[in-house]
Design a protein around this motif. Structure first.
Motif, short mmCIF file in Angstrom:
data_model
loop_
_atom_site.label_atom_id
_atom_site.label_comp_id
_atom_site.label_asym_id
_atom_site.label_seq_id
_atom_site.Cartn_x
_atom_site.Cartn_y
_atom_site.Cartn_z
N ARG A 117 0.84 -1.21 0.00
CA ARG A 117 0.00 0.00 0.00
C ARG A 117 0.87 1.25 0.00
O ARG A 117 0.56 2.25 -0.61
CB ARG A 117 -0.89 0.01 1.26
N ARG A 118 1.97 1.14 0.74
CA ARG A 118 2.86 2.31 0.81
C ARG A 118 3.82 2.33 -0.37
O ARG A 118 4.78 3.08 -0.40
CB ARG A 118 3.66 2.27 2.12
N ASN A 119 3.59 1.40 -1.30
CA ASN A 119 4.42 1.31 -2.49
C ASN A 119 5.84 0.81 -2.20
O ASN A 119 6.76 1.02 -2.96
CB ASN A 119 4.49 2.67 -3.19
N VAL A 120 6.00 0.20 -1.03
CA VAL A 120 7.30 -0.39 -0.70
C VAL A 120 7.13 -1.88 -0.88
O VAL A 120 6.30 -2.49 -0.22
CB VAL A 120 7.68 -0.10 0.77
N LEU A 121 7.89 -2.46 -1.79
CA LEU A 121 7.74 -3.89 -2.03
C LEU A 121 8.65 -4.66 -1.09
O LEU A 121 9.77 -4.25 -0.82
CB LEU A 121 8.09 -4.23 -3.48
N THR A 122 8.16 -5.80 -0.61
CA THR A 122 9.01 -6.68 0.19
C THR A 122 9.78 -7.57 -0.78
O THR A 122 9.46 -7.64 -1.98
CB THR A 122 8.16 -7.58 1.09
N ALA A 123 10.78 -8.28 -0.22
CA ALA A 123 11.55 -9.20 -1.06
C ALA A 123 10.62 -10.20 -1.73
O ALA A 123 10.76 -10.51 -2.92
CB ALA A 123 12.59 -9.92 -0.21
#
Ligand code: GDP
Length: 365
Positions: free
Chosen positions: A37-43
């Motif tokens: 949602r925050r546009n931060v992708l996890t590995a």
């Protein structure tokens, strides 16, 4: 009163110590969701995107590999680690030749031929000079125009900063991600003028040298060592007015190849010609590479070489980390400065200076 006794007496109020229940929401999934949602992708998001063949995510992951930020680096390492089991299933081809020989034109024709035959090709580059000259290979957007818009091709310019070792490492890691994304032919292009060939040779299965007719070896700036690394040498621009020269150059080349040591794989390097412009000889180039792969897989050399490359990479990586740590140690920095002055005044030999620093580092007396 002991808790046990209390349980027995206050029967209406006691709480049973039952089996611990899992939380009602999956925390890992929730965490990933929030990050997305925050546009931060996890590995995991990255790896899932890469395996799906999502080019935007692949590009973003490569940007992480190229980033100097420690947070990006650790995320990149996680992505690489998780992608590793899905990598390896490709033919890795190194292509070199002096500027102007037609490397990008060749890759464009070769790449188009491959995508039209159902392959998926990733084109990477190693150009350590690009950070200085800004004339990076593949950096010019007008190169490989057709291939650049081909849905079955992925083109990534050379990482533009750092030492050759650093650039090579980033390219090696990028190969892993491209393979995980389903590219089954990886081309690594480099300029034929120095150390970068050795770096490319150390990460590919097949090494192709492009030359042009009648320019003379000296003119082409090709060192014998580079010719000896080649599994095939192709004279490009075999078209139009160049044609008469081609056969003479080919004969000279074949003659020269006789004097080379047999290669470790047992493969006899192929000399041929092609035209990136007319596409003559392009299918044959792929045929040669396919024959090589069959040959090298047949005698076990293919896997042996990949294993050796992996071991080498491990060694290089250890050396780099140790060396970085050494030179970043505060006491070493201080002493190095002093010893540099002593060296200038010829008060100490370079070997003694090195030994003194190592003794400090390893806290020897
Ligand atoms: P690179 O610097 O090695 O990547 O070389 P380029 O692919 O940029 O090509 C250099 C020049 O050679 C360009 O003007 C190309 O059009 C030309 N060229 C490349 N391949 C061929 C070919 O097969 N035939 C002819 N006649 N010209 C070519």
């Amino acid at each position: 009163m002991k808790p046990k006794d209390r349980q027995q007496t206050d029967s209406a109020l006691h709480v049973m110590g039952g089996v611990e229940q899992p939380p009602s929401i999956n925390l890992k999934a929730a965490h990933q969701f929030m990050n997305t949602r925050r546009n931060v992708l996890t590995a995991e998001n990255y790896v899932e995107g890469i395996l799906r063949g999502d080019r935007t995510i692949l590009s973003k992951a490569i940007t992480l590999i190229e980033s100097a930020l420690p947070a990006h680096q650790s995320l990149a390492q996680e992505i690489i680690g998780q992608s590793l089991p899905f990598s390896g299933n490709s033919i890795r081809i190194g292509i070199t030749g002096v500027p102007g020989v037609g490397k990008s034109s060749f890759i464009e024709s070769f790449g188009r031929f491959l995508t039209q035959s159902g392959h998926r090709i990733a084109v990477l580059a190693i150009d350590p000079s690009s950070s200085r000259s800004k004339g990076s290979i593949l950096g010019d957007k007008t190169r490989m125009e057709e291939l650049a818009t081909d849905p079955n091709a992925f083109i990534r310019p050379s990482p533009s900063s750092g030492s050759l070792g650093g650039v090579a490492r980033k390219t090696r890691e990028t190969i892993i991600l491209c393979e995980a994304a389903g590219f089954n032919v990886i081309v690594v292009e480099t300029v034929g003028v120095g150390q970068s060939e050795i770096a490319v040779h150390s990460m590919v299965d097949f090494f192709l040298l492009l030359m042009i007719a009648g320019a003379g070896d000296e003119l082409q700036g090709i060192k014998r060592g580079i010719m000896e690394m080649a599994d095939a040498i192709l004279i490009n621009k075999a078209d139009g007015d160049n044609l008469p020269k081609i056969n003479i150059t080919l004969a000279e080349l074949r003659n020269a190849l006789h004097f080379f040591h047999p290669s470790e794989s047992g493969w006899i390097p192929v000399a041929g010609s092609c035209s990136a412009r007319t596409r003559n000889g392009i299918p044959e180039a792929w045929q040669t590479i396919s024959e090589y792969v069959e040959f090298a897989k047949g005698n076990g050399y293919f896997n042996k070489r990949r294993l050796e490359q992996a071991r080498n990479t491990m060694h290089i990586s250890i050396e780099e980390s140790l060396s970085n740590h050494f030179f970043q140690t505060a006491e070493i920095k201080k002493q190095l400065k002093k010893l540099n002055e002593s060296l200038t005044k010829m008060e100490i030999s370079e070997y003694a200076a090195a030994q003194m620093l190592l003794n400090i580092y390893f806290k020897r007396k």
